[in-house]
Scaffold this motif. Structure first.
Motif, PDB file in Angstrom:
ATOM      1  N   LYS A   1       0.830  -1.216   0.000  1.00 26.09           N
ATOM      2  CA  LYS A   1       0.000   0.000   0.000  1.00 26.09           C
ATOM      3  C   LYS A   1       0.864   1.267   0.000  1.00 26.09           C
ATOM      4  CE  LYS A   1      -2.623   1.090   3.711  1.00 26.09           C
ATOM      5  NZ  LYS A   1      -3.784   1.141   4.609  1.00 26.09           N
ATOM      6  N   TYR A   2       1.958   1.234   0.756  1.00 28.68           N
ATOM      7  CA  TYR A   2       2.795   2.440   0.852  1.00 28.68           C
ATOM      8  C   TYR A   2       3.943   2.452  -0.177  1.00 28.68           C
ATOM      9  CZ  TYR A   2      -0.107   3.285   4.868  1.00 28.68           C
ATOM     10  OH  TYR A   2      -1.208   3.487   5.651  1.00 28.68           O
ATOM     11  N   SER A   3       3.764   1.620  -1.224  1.00 30.04           N
ATOM     12  CA  SER A   3       4.666   1.706  -2.384  1.00 30.04           C
ATOM     13  C   SER A   3       3.772   1.953  -3.595  1.00 30.04           C
ATOM     14  CB  SER A   3       5.437   0.399  -2.576  1.00 30.04           C
ATOM     15  OG  SER A   3       6.088   0.019  -1.395  1.00 30.04           O
TER      16      SER A   3
ATOM     17  N   HIS B   1      -2.411   5.935  14.885  1.00 32.88           N
ATOM     18  CA  HIS B   1      -1.331   6.817  14.441  1.00 32.88           C
ATOM     19  C   HIS B   1      -0.971   6.519  12.981  1.00 32.88           C
ATOM     20  CE1 HIS B   1       1.745   9.788  15.294  1.00 32.88           C
ATOM     21  NE2 HIS B   1       2.383   9.174  14.300  1.00 32.88           N
ATOM     22  N   ARG B   2      -0.940   7.553  12.191  1.00 33.29           N
ATOM     23  CA  ARG B   2      -0.589   7.416  10.782  1.00 33.29           C
ATOM     24  C   ARG B   2       0.533   8.391  10.451  1.00 33.29           C
ATOM     25  NH1 ARG B   2      -4.492   7.322   6.259  1.00 33.29           N
ATOM     26  NH2 ARG B   2      -3.123   5.625   5.622  1.00 33.29           N
ATOM     27  N   GLY B   3       1.400   7.987   9.535  1.00 35.84           N
ATOM     28  CA  GLY B   3       2.510   8.851   9.132  1.00 35.84           C
ATOM     29  C   GLY B   3       1.989  10.119   8.467  1.00 35.84           C
ATOM     30  N   ARG B   4       2.758  11.222   8.639  1.00 33.28           N
ATOM     31  CA  ARG B   4       2.296  12.500   8.076  1.00 33.28           C
ATOM     32  C   ARG B   4       2.446  12.553   6.556  1.00 33.28           C
ATOM     33  NH1 ARG B   4       5.623  15.526  12.229  1.00 33.28           N
ATOM     34  NH2 ARG B   4       4.869  13.671  13.290  1.00 33.28           N
TER      35      ARG B   4
ATOM     36  N   GLY C   1      -6.477   4.552   5.105  1.00 33.45           N
ATOM     37  CA  GLY C   1      -6.052   3.680   6.208  1.00 33.45           C
ATOM     38  C   GLY C   1      -6.649   4.159   7.522  1.00 33.45           C
ATOM     39  N   THR C   2      -6.574   3.309   8.541  1.00 35.48           N
ATOM     40  CA  THR C   2      -7.148   3.645   9.852  1.00 35.48           C
ATOM     41  C   THR C   2      -6.085   3.874  10.927  1.00 35.48           C
ATOM     42  OG1 THR C   2      -7.256   1.302  10.346  1.00 35.48           O
ATOM     43  CG2 THR C   2      -9.268   2.308   9.498  1.00 35.48           C
ATOM     44  N   GLY C   3      -4.877   3.396  10.672  1.00 38.79           N
ATOM     45  CA  GLY C   3      -3.852   3.479  11.713  1.00 38.79           C
ATOM     46  C   GLY C   3      -4.021   2.391  12.757  1.00 38.79           C
TER      47      GLY C   3
ATOM     48  N   GLY D   1      -3.613  -1.132  11.821  1.00 36.40           N
ATOM     49  CA  GLY D   1      -2.899  -2.360  11.432  1.00 36.40           C
ATOM     50  C   GLY D   1      -1.681  -2.648  12.296  1.00 36.40           C
ATOM     51  N   LEU D   2      -0.794  -1.668  12.464  1.00 36.35           N
ATOM     52  CA  LEU D   2       0.435  -1.911  13.219  1.00 36.35           C
ATOM     53  C   LEU D   2       0.160  -2.094  14.713  1.00 36.35           C
ATOM     54  CD1 LEU D   2       3.110   0.368  11.511  1.00 36.35           C
ATOM     55  CD2 LEU D   2       2.776  -2.088  11.290  1.00 36.35           C
ATOM     56  N   PHE D   3      -0.927  -1.475  15.177  1.00 36.06           N
ATOM     57  CA  PHE D   3      -1.314  -1.672  16.580  1.00 36.06           C
ATOM     58  C   PHE D   3      -1.676  -3.149  16.789  1.00 36.06           C
ATOM     59  CE2 PHE D   3      -4.902  -1.781  19.659  1.00 36.06           C
ATOM     60  CZ  PHE D   3      -4.200  -1.425  20.794  1.00 36.06           C
TER      61      PHE D   3
HETATM   62  N1  LIG Z   1       5.622  -0.077   4.715  1.00 39.66           N
HETATM   63  C1  LIG Z   1       5.319   1.164   5.096  1.00 39.66           C
HETATM   64  N2  LIG Z   1       5.797   2.205   4.412  1.00 39.66           N
HETATM   65  C2  LIG Z   1       5.506   3.486   4.780  1.00 39.66           C
HETATM   66  N3  LIG Z   1       4.703   3.792   5.811  1.00 39.66           N
HETATM   67  C3  LIG Z   1       4.197   2.772   6.513  1.00 39.66           C
HETATM   68  C4  LIG Z   1       4.465   1.428   6.195  1.00 39.66           C
HETATM   69  N4  LIG Z   1       3.807   0.647   7.078  1.00 39.66           N
HETATM   70  C5  LIG Z   1       3.181   1.479   7.914  1.00 39.66           C
HETATM   71  N5  LIG Z   1       3.394   2.753   7.579  1.00 39.66           N
HETATM   72  C6  LIG Z   1       2.950   3.964   8.275  1.00 39.66           C
HETATM   73  O1  LIG Z   1       2.431   3.536   9.515  1.00 39.66           O
HETATM   74  C7  LIG Z   1       1.094   4.013   9.674  1.00 39.66           C
HETATM   75  C8  LIG Z   1       0.316   2.988  10.495  1.00 39.66           C
HETATM   76  O2  LIG Z   1       0.120   1.809   9.767  1.00 39.66           O
HETATM   77  P1  LIG Z   1      -1.127   0.941  10.029  1.00 39.66           P
HETATM   78  O3  LIG Z   1      -1.263   0.822  11.485  1.00 39.66           O
HETATM   79  O4  LIG Z   1      -1.027  -0.300   9.255  1.00 39.66           O
HETATM   80  O5  LIG Z   1      -2.323   1.861   9.584  1.00 39.66           O
HETATM   81  P2  LIG Z   1      -2.910   2.160   8.145  1.00 39.66           P
HETATM   82  O6  LIG Z   1      -2.165   1.376   7.165  1.00 39.66           O
HETATM   83  O7  LIG Z   1      -4.330   1.805   8.251  1.00 39.66           O
HETATM   84  O8  LIG Z   1      -2.713   3.631   7.996  1.00 39.66           O
HETATM   85  C9  LIG Z   1       0.601   4.181   8.323  1.00 39.66           C
HETATM   86  O9  LIG Z   1      -0.461   5.096   8.254  1.00 39.66           O
HETATM   87  C10 LIG Z   1       1.826   4.683   7.581  1.00 39.66           C
HETATM   88  O10 LIG Z   1       1.983   6.054   7.823  1.00 39.66           O
END
Ligand SMILES: Nc1ncnc2c1ncn2[C@@H]1O[C@H](COP(=O)(O)OP(=O)(O)O)[C@@H](O)[C@H]1O
Ligand SMILES: [Mg+2]
Length: 474
Positions: free
Chosen positions: A382-384, A425-428, A435-437, A439-441
């Motif tokens: 998704k982030y590529s 939390h999501r990256g700026r 996304g919801t922020g 997944g990583l949680f």
């Molecule tokens: N492979 C990745 N490359 C760049 N940013 C990432 C990557 N994985 C996670 N992130 C950053 O971490 C944030 C949190 O990820 P995640 O919890 O999966 O939430 P979501 O994908 O729903 O935004 C993402 O919004 C993104 O900013």
């Protein structure tokens, strides 16, 4: 001779006045003074008698009958004055004796009440009660002080009271400040952390009262200390519970707004694709039709994933998420997962899976593992947005499995990396990537359940590598 008489009278009267004066100042010396007074009166009386006798004989031999009569009159007056004086003295003496008896009784009562009070103070166990001298050195110590602070009277009397204060209070001169304030206003009360002999702390309610002499000069301080740690702890717990509840409520509302927004997007895609298919079914070329069906499929899948995330979080939060490890061929499991994900990813991204270790027979929870890996792999894709290769490396040793997922996507700003595993939390730099922020949680929760570790290495514009190390043989 007659001069002796007046001298005796002056002596007598002076004696009475000085006695009355001194008796009011030095009450304790009354008895002794009373005896002195009686003796003085007796002495004065004897002197006067002798003076009168001598004056009489003088007059008989050297003066005429008129003067003799006059002398006799004076003698008579003096004798009656003397008698009157004697009578008054006796009355005063009686009065003083009864006053003395009353005072002795009052003294005894006061002494008894002081003894009782001292006994009360010394034996009370719930309160530390002790006296300080004007400089803050400990003068007395009761049983309560020993129980609360842990020092015996022998150990602590003579020490400075500042030893009960924590370092920060000492540094800012708080003990002296308390005494200065008490001296100025008579009484000072506060609550704060205080040290026990064993170094532990307790929350103390402290009342300090100044002690002054009759002339107003400072004699020292009286301190009454109550250990209210239990109450303080209850307060802290209530405050924490309230803060937690507030946080939970905020989390819930963020959760609702985020998920409803995330549901709306795929739902809109499904609706518009379905409408196009319904109205233009006959006119649309097969390729476009299949694209619309594909969009419906992707949107439905996105919603299913979202629901799964929500369910996983709900389970984790309510403690229902269980760790059920079982024997697993990890290499095969990863291969299957990669194929599944590659299928839905299309050909924009390629997942390259490599296994470096012996991972055929591990002991892990397959369900939790699926959550971890699918989230990391889908994030990598998704982030590529430009597409490309996602490298998925697996290695196993005796104790753990090491998963590494690497992409060359947008990367994660340094400021976001620390908070990445927190919910929402999501990256700026995500732009319009949805996304919801969450997944990583979820990933972090699952890794924690395996007692594993996860870390991230990323550079904006170059890509990201997630490494999860998970114990796999127990
Ligand atoms: N492979 C990745 N490359 C760049 N940013 C990432 C990557 N994985 C996670 N992130 C950053 O971490 C944030 C949190 O990820 P995640 O919890 O999966 O939430 P979501 O994908 O729903 O935004 C993402 O919004 C993104 O900013
Ligand atoms: Mg994600």
């Amino acid at each position: 001779m007659i001069d002796n008489f007046w001298l005796a009278i002056a002596f007598l009267v002076g004696g009475i006045f000085s006695f009355l004066l001194t008796s009011s100042i030095w009450q304790r010396r009354q008895q002794r003074l009373r005896e002195q007074l009686v003796e003085t009166v007796r002495f004065a009386t004897a002197v006067m008698r002798r003076s009168v006798t001598l004056a009489k004989s003088d007059t008989c031999y050297r003066t005429g009958s008129r003067q003799r009569a006059k002398r006799q009159q004076i003698e008579g007056e003096l004798t009656s004055k003397l008698k009157e004086c004697d009578r008054q003295l006796l009355a005063i003496d009686r009065e003083l004796q009864s006053e003395l008896a009353l005072r002795q009784l009052a003294d005894a009562k006061q002494q008894e009440s002081e003894t009782n009070f001292r006994y009360l103070v010394e034996t009370v166990k719930d309160y530390a009660i002790y006296l300080l001298d004007p400089q803050g050195y400990i003068v007395t110590w009761n049983a309560g002080a020993e129980r609360i602070k842990g020092y015996t009277a022998e150990e602590i009397i003579g020490q400075h009271f500042s030893r009960f204060y924590v370092d920060e209070d000492i540094e800012c001169g708080h003990p002296d400040y308390e005494l200065i304030l008490t001296e100025a206003q008579g009484r000072y009360e506060e609550e704060g952390w205080r040290l026990r002999k064993d170094g532990s702390v307790f929350w103390a309610n402290v009342v300090t009262i100044s002690r002054r002499d009759r002339d107003g000069s400072l004699k020292g301080f009286c301190r009454v200390i109550h250990d209210v740690t239990m109450r303080k702890q209850a307060e802290i717990e209530i405050r924490n519970a309230l803060a937690q509840e507030k946080e939970l409520n905020e989390l819930k509302s963020r959760f609702i707004s985020m998920t409803s927004h995330e549901f709306r997007t795929p739902l809109a895609t499904i609706l518009s694709s379905a409408e196009l298919l319904e109205y233009y079914a006959d006119k649309l070329p097969p390729a476009e039709k299949s694209e619309l069906f594909g969009q419906i499929g992707t949107a439905t899948k996105r919603m299913t994933e979202l629901l799964e995330d929500v369910l996983a979080i709900e389970k984790a939060e309510s403690g229902k998420l269980q760790f059920n490890p079982a024997t697993l061929d990890l290499e095969k499991f990863c291969q299957n997962l990669v194929s599944e994900m590659q299928l839905t990813a299309g050909n924009k991204h390629q997942i390259f899976f490599t296994n470096f270790g012996d991972c055929k027979n591990v002991f892990m929870d397959e369900k939790l593992l699926r959550h971890i890996l699918s989230n990391l792999l889908s994030n990598a894709m998704k982030y590529s947005p430009q597409g490309g290769i996602v490298k998925f490396d697996l290695d196993c040793n005796d104790r753990e499995a090491i998963f590494q997922i690497q992409d060359s996507g947008i990367g994660i700003p340094l400021e976001d990396q620390a908070k990445l595993f927190e919910s929402f939390h999501r990256g700026r730099n995500v732009g319009n990537i949805s996304g919801t922020g969450l997944g990583l949680f979820i990933v972090k929760t699952m890794v924690d359940l395996h007692k594993g570790k996860i870390s991230v290495n990323s550079q904006v514009g170059f890509g990201t590598t997630f490494t999860a190390i998970v114990p796999c043989k127990f």
